[in-house]
Scaffold this active site. Structure first.
Site, mmCIF file in Angstrom:
data_model
loop_
_atom_site.group_PDB
_atom_site.id
_atom_site.type_symbol
_atom_site.label_atom_id
_atom_site.label_comp_id
_atom_site.label_asym_id
_atom_site.label_seq_id
_atom_site.Cartn_x
_atom_site.Cartn_y
_atom_site.Cartn_z
ATOM 1 N N GLU A 1 -10.375 3.909 4.008
ATOM 2 C CA GLU A 1 -9.465 4.689 3.167
ATOM 3 C C GLU A 1 -9.871 4.447 1.721
ATOM 4 O OE1 GLU A 1 -5.335 4.011 4.287
ATOM 5 O OE2 GLU A 1 -5.550 5.532 5.871
ATOM 6 N N LYS B 1 -4.078 -2.374 10.383
ATOM 7 C CA LYS B 1 -4.403 -2.376 8.952
ATOM 8 C C LYS B 1 -4.734 -3.756 8.395
ATOM 9 C CE LYS B 1 -3.283 1.891 7.361
ATOM 10 N NZ LYS B 1 -4.213 2.716 6.589
ATOM 11 N N GLU C 1 -9.243 4.311 -1.928
ATOM 12 C CA GLU C 1 -8.036 4.170 -2.746
ATOM 13 C C GLU C 1 -8.369 3.471 -4.060
ATOM 14 O OE1 GLU C 1 -4.681 2.454 -0.748
ATOM 15 O OE2 GLU C 1 -5.294 3.181 1.236
ATOM 16 N N ARG D 1 -1.340 15.670 13.071
ATOM 17 C CA ARG D 1 -0.331 15.262 14.057
ATOM 18 C C ARG D 1 0.418 16.473 14.608
ATOM 19 N NH1 ARG D 1 0.580 10.840 10.725
ATOM 20 N NH2 ARG D 1 2.219 11.927 9.614
ATOM 21 N N ASP E 1 0.834 -1.201 0.000
ATOM 22 C CA ASP E 1 0.000 0.000 0.000
ATOM 23 C C ASP E 1 0.870 1.253 0.000
ATOM 24 O OD1 ASP E 1 -2.383 1.332 -0.118
ATOM 25 O OD2 ASP E 1 -2.745 1.300 2.044
ATOM 26 N N ASP F 1 -9.047 0.426 2.243
ATOM 27 C CA ASP F 1 -8.018 -0.034 3.190
ATOM 28 C C ASP F 1 -8.518 0.262 4.614
ATOM 29 O OD1 ASP F 1 -5.635 -0.696 4.464
ATOM 30 O OD2 ASP F 1 -4.718 1.245 4.052
ATOM 31 N N THR G 1 -9.244 -5.707 3.900
ATOM 32 C CA THR G 1 -9.193 -4.758 2.777
ATOM 33 C C THR G 1 -10.272 -5.214 1.807
ATOM 34 O OG1 THR G 1 -6.803 -4.510 3.047
ATOM 35 C CG2 THR G 1 -7.735 -3.803 0.937
ATOM 36 N N HIS H 1 -4.021 13.745 1.484
ATOM 37 C CA HIS H 1 -4.143 12.842 2.634
ATOM 38 C C HIS H 1 -2.871 12.926 3.489
ATOM 39 C CE1 HIS H 1 -5.235 9.309 4.987
ATOM 40 N NE2 HIS H 1 -4.072 8.765 4.683
ATOM 41 N N THR I 1 -4.685 6.721 0.271
ATOM 42 C CA THR I 1 -5.966 7.427 0.340
ATOM 43 C C THR I 1 -5.970 8.639 -0.576
ATOM 44 O OG1 THR I 1 -6.014 6.780 2.642
ATOM 45 C CG2 THR I 1 -7.637 8.425 1.941
#
Ligand code: CA
Length: 454
Positions: free
Chosen positions: A221, A275, A223, A164, A149, A255, A279, A156, A381
C-alpha cells in the site's frame, strides 16, 4: 543568547512560509548536492543513524552525505537559536517545536550554503562533520509509541468498495469521519529491512475449512507517513487551528498487507494479522518547512459534503494538502540478477487524499486521545482515478484477476525475491525539487511451517 524553550514554542507553525531557505539560486559547497533528486540544500531532513563504529548520531541529509549534528555542536559551528535547537535535536529530533525546526533549518542552510554564515569554518572541517550515506546505517528517527493507519485515499476507498460489489459508492461516514484503525508500531521498520512472507490463516476459495500456511496474496500500500512532534495531554483535544504545529514531518510508508488473511479475519473487526507483520518507512523526516512550496488547498468537496466545524480551519483549507508526486517501482529477483532496473508500476499524487494531515491528527485527538512525540500516522493508500495510479496490487490486478506488467514479467501479488521501492517528491515551477529518499524492501520466502511433531 539562545532562546528559552518556552519562547521558541510560542512561535507559530511555518507550514506554508516561503523564505530564503527555498531560494532556488542557493547552492551548497557539499559535493554532489546540486541537482540531487531528493536532498538538495533546500530539503535538509532530520534523521538518526549509526556510524560504522556503532555510535548513534542525529543528522541532516545533504546530497549523498549526512551532516553529523553531534560534530557540528561539538565544534561550535552553530550559534543562538540554531545551536539550541541542534542540541535538542541530538536528544529527540522528532520532538522539536516548529520554531526550533525553523531555527535549525536556517542555521544549517547557512552553514552548507556557498557564501553562507559560518560556511568557511564548516567547509574546513568537512571530513569531520559529513558522512557518506552509504557508510552509515539509518535508524528509525524516533521510538514509535503508536502507529495509526488512516483511509484518506478517496480512490482507494472507492475501488475497494467496487471490488467488493458495493458499486464504488462511498459509505456515508466517509465524508465526515477520517477513518482509521490502530496499527502495530513494533513491526514498522526502516527502508532496506527485508519483509518475510508471513504465515496466516486463510479460507481458500470454494472451501469450507480454513488452512494455515504462507500467505498467497501479499500486497503493498503506497502511503505517506506523518510524524507527530509535540503531543497533547490526555483529555485535551488538539484544535484544528493548532494541528499543523504538532506535525514533525513526513515519510513514505508501505503498509504491507495479506489480502487473503484480511478477507477471512475481517468478518467482524478491522485489520489484525493481515497487516501487522511489516510496515516499511523511509528514514529521513521531510519537514513541513521544506514542504512549504509544495502545499495545496484541501480536497475540493461537494457543497453537501463539508466537514464538521471542528475539522475546518481557513488556514488548513488553504494550505493543508501536500502537492507531492508518488511512485512505486519493482523488479523480480531474476530481473535484478539480469541487471534490469526497477520498473515503474504506479504513478500517483497526494492530491487524492480526502483529508489533510492536520485533519487526521485533529480527529485522532478529538476525543481526548493523547498523541505523543514519535507517534506515526499513515494516510491510507493513495490511489488516483486511472489504472496506473492505483497504489496497491489488489487494485492494479483487480483482486488477482488481471495481471499487470512489470517489465518482461507480470504480477498479481508480490512474489518471493521481489524488490519494491516507493518514492515521493515535490516539484514546482520556481523551486528546487526535493524528495523523500528511499523506501525499499525485498520479499523473503516464508519460514518453514512450524511442526508439532516430536
Ligand atoms: Ca493502509
Amino acid at each position: 543568547m539562545p532562546l528559552r524553550p518556552t519562547h521558541l514554542k510560542l512561535m507559530n507553525s511555518s507550514t506554508h512560509l516561503i523564505d530564503d531557505t527555498h531560494d532556488s539560486a542557493a547552492t551548497s559547497w557539499v559535493d554532489g548536492t546540486q541537482g540531487h533528486p531528493d536532498f538538495p540544500l533546500q530539503n535538509l531532513p532530520l534523521g538518526r543513524f549509526y556510524l560504522s563504529d556503532g555510535r548513534t548520531r542525529t543528522g541532516i541529509a545533504i546530497g549523498h552525505q549526512a551532516l553529523d549534528l553531534h560534530a557540528v555542536v561539538g565544534m561550535d559551528l552553530l550559534n543562538g537559536d540554531a545551536r539550541y535547537a541542534a542540541e535538542h535535536a541530538l536528544e529527540a529530533p522528532i520532538a522539536l517545536s516548529a520554531a526550533e525546526r525553523l531555527a535549525l533549518r536556517r542555521g544549517v542552510f547557512e552553514l552548507l550554503r556557498v557564501g553562507g554564515r559560518g560556511a568557511d569554518r564548516a567547509r574546513a572541517r568537512h571530513t569531520e562533520i559529513l558522512h557518506l550515506q552509504d557508510q552509515i546505517t539509518m535508524q528509525l528517527p524516533a521510538r514509535i509509541g503508536s502507529f495509526t493507519d488512516f483511509n484518506a485515499g478517496i480512490h482507494h476507498t472507492r475501488n475497494g468498495r467496487q471490488m467488493r460489489g458495493d458499486g464504488g459508492s462511498l459509505p456515508r461516514n466517509y465524508h465526515h469521519v477520517p477513518i482509521a484503525y490502530h496499527a502495530r508500531a513494533s513491526s514498522v521498520k526502516i527502508s532496506g529491512t527485508p519483509v518475510r512472507r508471513p504465515l496466516g490463516q486463510t479460507l481458500p476459495q470454494g472451501q469450507e475449512t480454513p488452512v494455515f500456511g504462507p500467505v498467497q496474496r501479499l500486497d503493498i500500500e503506497l502511503e505517506l507517513g506523518v510524524w507527530v512532534a509535540q503531543g497533547n495531554a490526555l483529555g485535551t483535544p488538539i484544535p484544528i487551528e493548532n494541528a499543523a504545529d504538532h506535525i514533525a514531518g513526513y515519510c513514505l510508508l508501505n503498509d504491507w498487507s495479506s489480502r487473503d488473511v484480511m478477507a477471512w479475519e475481517m468478518d467482524r473487526l478491522g485489520p489484525f494479522l493481515g497487516k501487522n507483520f511489516a510496515t516499511t518507512i523511509s528514514a529521513w523526516v521531510i519537514s513541513p518547512e521544506a514542504l512549504a512550496p509544495f502545499r495545496d488547498p484541501a480536497y475540493v468537496r461537494a457543497p453537501q459534503d463539508q466537514p464538521l466545524p471542528y475539522l475546518l480551519s481557513p488556514q488548513d483549507q488553504k494550505h493543508g494538502a501536500l502537492a507531492l508526486q508518488l511512485a512505486a517501482e519493482m523488479r523480480s529477483a531474476r530481473q535484478r540478477t539480469a541487471g534490469v532496473p526497477l520498473q515503474r508500476v504506479v504513478s500517483t499524487s497526494a492530491e487524492y487524499l480526502y483529508w489533510t494531515p492536520a485533519q487526521m491528527l485533529c480527529h485522532h485527538a478529538s476525543n481526548g486521545c493523547n498523541m505523543e512525540p514519535g507517534d506515526l500516522l499513515g494516510t491510507g493508500t493513495i490511489s488516483g482515478p486511472a489504472h496506473h495510479m492505483y497504489g496497491s496490487f489488489r487494485e492494479l490486478s483487480r483482486v488477482g484477476t488481471e495481471p499487470f506488467d512489470m517489465g518482461d514479467e507480470q504480477r498479481c501479488w508480490a512474489e518471493d525475491g521481489d524488490e519494491i521501492a516507493l518514492s515521493a517528491w515535490g516539484q514546482r515551477q520556481g523551486f528546487v525539487r526535493i524528495g523523500f529518499g528511499e523506501c525499499r524492501a525485498q520479499i523473503l520466502p516464508a519460514i518453514d511451517l512450524p511442526t508439532h511433531e516430536g
